[in-house]
Design a protein around this motif. Sequence first.
Motif, PDB file in Angstrom:
ATOM      1  N   ALA A   1       0.833  -1.207   0.000  1.00 35.00           N
ATOM      2  CA  ALA A   1       0.000   0.000   0.000  1.00 35.00           C
ATOM      3  C   ALA A   1       0.864   1.252   0.000  1.00 35.00           C
ATOM      4  CB  ALA A   1      -0.937  -0.009   1.205  1.00 35.00           C
ATOM      5  N   LEU A   2       1.984   1.208   0.704  1.00 29.80           N
ATOM      6  CA  LEU A   2       2.903   2.344   0.731  1.00 29.80           C
ATOM      7  C   LEU A   2       3.489   2.578  -0.656  1.00 29.80           C
ATOM      8  CD1 LEU A   2       4.507   4.537   2.144  1.00 29.80           C
ATOM      9  CD2 LEU A   2       6.125   2.780   2.913  1.00 29.80           C
ATOM     10  N   LEU A   3       3.858   1.506  -1.353  1.00 28.91           N
ATOM     11  CA  LEU A   3       4.367   1.650  -2.718  1.00 28.91           C
ATOM     12  C   LEU A   3       3.297   2.240  -3.636  1.00 28.91           C
ATOM     13  CD1 LEU A   3       6.331  -1.710  -3.120  1.00 28.91           C
ATOM     14  CD2 LEU A   3       7.313   0.586  -2.937  1.00 28.91           C
ATOM     15  N   GLU A   4       2.062   1.779  -3.481  1.00 21.75           N
ATOM     16  CA  GLU A   4       0.962   2.343  -4.279  1.00 21.75           C
ATOM     17  C   GLU A   4       0.826   3.838  -4.025  1.00 21.75           C
ATOM     18  OE1 GLU A   4      -2.508  -0.876  -5.097  1.00 21.75           O
ATOM     19  OE2 GLU A   4      -2.287  -0.242  -3.006  1.00 21.75           O
ATOM     20  N   HIS A   5       0.932   4.223  -2.770  1.00 23.42           N
ATOM     21  CA  HIS A   5       0.821   5.627  -2.386  1.00 23.42           C
ATOM     22  C   HIS A   5       1.919   6.456  -3.070  1.00 23.42           C
ATOM     23  CE1 HIS A   5       0.039   9.121   0.179  1.00 23.42           C
ATOM     24  NE2 HIS A   5       1.340   9.168   0.437  1.00 23.42           N
ATOM     25  N   MET A   6       3.134   5.931  -3.100  1.00 27.98           N
ATOM     26  CA  MET A   6       4.235   6.655  -3.705  1.00 27.98           C
ATOM     27  C   MET A   6       4.101   6.744  -5.214  1.00 27.98           C
ATOM     28  SD  MET A   6       7.405   5.234  -1.386  1.00 27.98           S
ATOM     29  CE  MET A   6       8.587   6.300  -2.204  1.00 27.98           C
TER      30      MET A   6
ATOM     31  N   ALA B   1      14.225  13.112  -0.398  1.00 29.63           N
ATOM     32  CA  ALA B   1      12.905  12.508  -0.558  1.00 29.63           C
ATOM     33  C   ALA B   1      13.002  11.094  -1.126  1.00 29.63           C
ATOM     34  CB  ALA B   1      12.046  13.385  -1.469  1.00 29.63           C
ATOM     35  N   TYR B   2      11.925  10.334  -0.923  1.00 34.51           N
ATOM     36  CA  TYR B   2      11.842   8.959  -1.421  1.00 34.51           C
ATOM     37  C   TYR B   2      11.132   8.948  -2.784  1.00 34.51           C
ATOM     38  CZ  TYR B   2      13.073   7.412   3.309  1.00 34.51           C
ATOM     39  OH  TYR B   2      13.708   7.196   4.499  1.00 34.51           O
ATOM     40  N   ALA B   3      11.648   8.131  -3.685  1.00 30.82           N
ATOM     41  CA  ALA B   3      11.051   7.996  -5.020  1.00 30.82           C
ATOM     42  C   ALA B   3      10.999   6.521  -5.396  1.00 30.82           C
ATOM     43  CB  ALA B   3      11.861   8.779  -6.044  1.00 30.82           C
ATOM     44  N   VAL B   4      10.213   6.216  -6.414  1.00 28.94           N
ATOM     45  CA  VAL B   4      10.120   4.843  -6.920  1.00 28.94           C
ATOM     46  C   VAL B   4      11.493   4.401  -7.413  1.00 28.94           C
ATOM     47  CG1 VAL B   4       9.167   3.428  -8.780  1.00 28.94           C
ATOM     48  CG2 VAL B   4       7.695   5.013  -7.529  1.00 28.94           C
TER      49      VAL B   4
END
Length: 250
Positions: free
Chosen positions: A13-18, A63-66
Motif C-alpha cells: 500500500a505504501l508503494l501504491e501511495h508513492m 525525498a523517497y522515489a520509486v
Amino acid sequence: MNKADTPTLRAFALLEHMVHADRPLTLAEIVQDFDAPKASLHRMLSALEAGGLVIREPGAKNAYAVGPRLAQLGMRIVMHSGGRRQRHAILSRLVGDLGETCNLTMLHNTEVLYLDRMEAPWPLRLDLKPGSQVPVHCSASGKLLMALLPKDERATLVRQLKLDRFTANTITDVEMLEAELDRIAYKQIGVDNEEFVAGIVCVAAPVVSAQGEALAAIAVHAPVSRTPLSRALEFVPRLQTAAQDLAKTF
C-alpha cells in the motif's frame, strides 16, 4: 491480525501511495498522508530501499522515489499482463489494414519502450523487438508522449535529455525541440520525419485513458520510398481508432 492488514500488504500500500504521488515524497509528507506510525513507516521505507524498490533522491529534502526495481516490475507487468493478447490482436489488425509495420510504446525514463511490435510483410525491417528502447527526441511516439506530459514534467524531462544526432533531420536544439513539442501537443499527433533512421518516416497517435492521461502511443512507420510522410499522415484516423480500442486493454 486482519488478513487484509499484514506487513506485506502495508508495504505494498505504501508503494501504491508513492506511485500515485507521481513525485518524490519526504518522510514528513508520507507521515502526513499515509495511515501508519512514523517509526513503522521509517522501517518499511528502509526495507524497501534496501530491496531497490524505493530510492532516496539527491538534495536537501532527501525525498523517497520509486526505485529501478519497482519501475522494471511495472513495465514487465504491462508487457506481459492479461491485456497483452488483446493489444497484439489490435496491432495485428492495424498492420493488415495499413500494410505497414506498427508498434505500441510507452515512456520509460528518458527513452521510449516498445511494448509490442508487428512487422509488415516487407523485406526491409528494423530489429526492434518488444523491450527495445529508443530515444524520445527523435521518435514520433517519444515526442508525442513527451508533448502530452504536464508542463513541469515535460520541462524536467527535456533538460535531462542528451540530444544526440542520428540523421540530418534530428532535432538537437532544446528550443527547437520545445517548439516541436508545442506543435505536437496541439495536433495530438507525433511525427518522425527521418529523424531516427534515414529513409524511415513514422506517425504516432496517443492511447488515452478515460481520465485523459496519455498511457501509450501507437505508431506506424515505413520507408519513405514506399510511404512518404504525406501518405503516412493519411493513416492517422485508423491509428486513432486503434488507439481507442487499445485504451480499453490497460
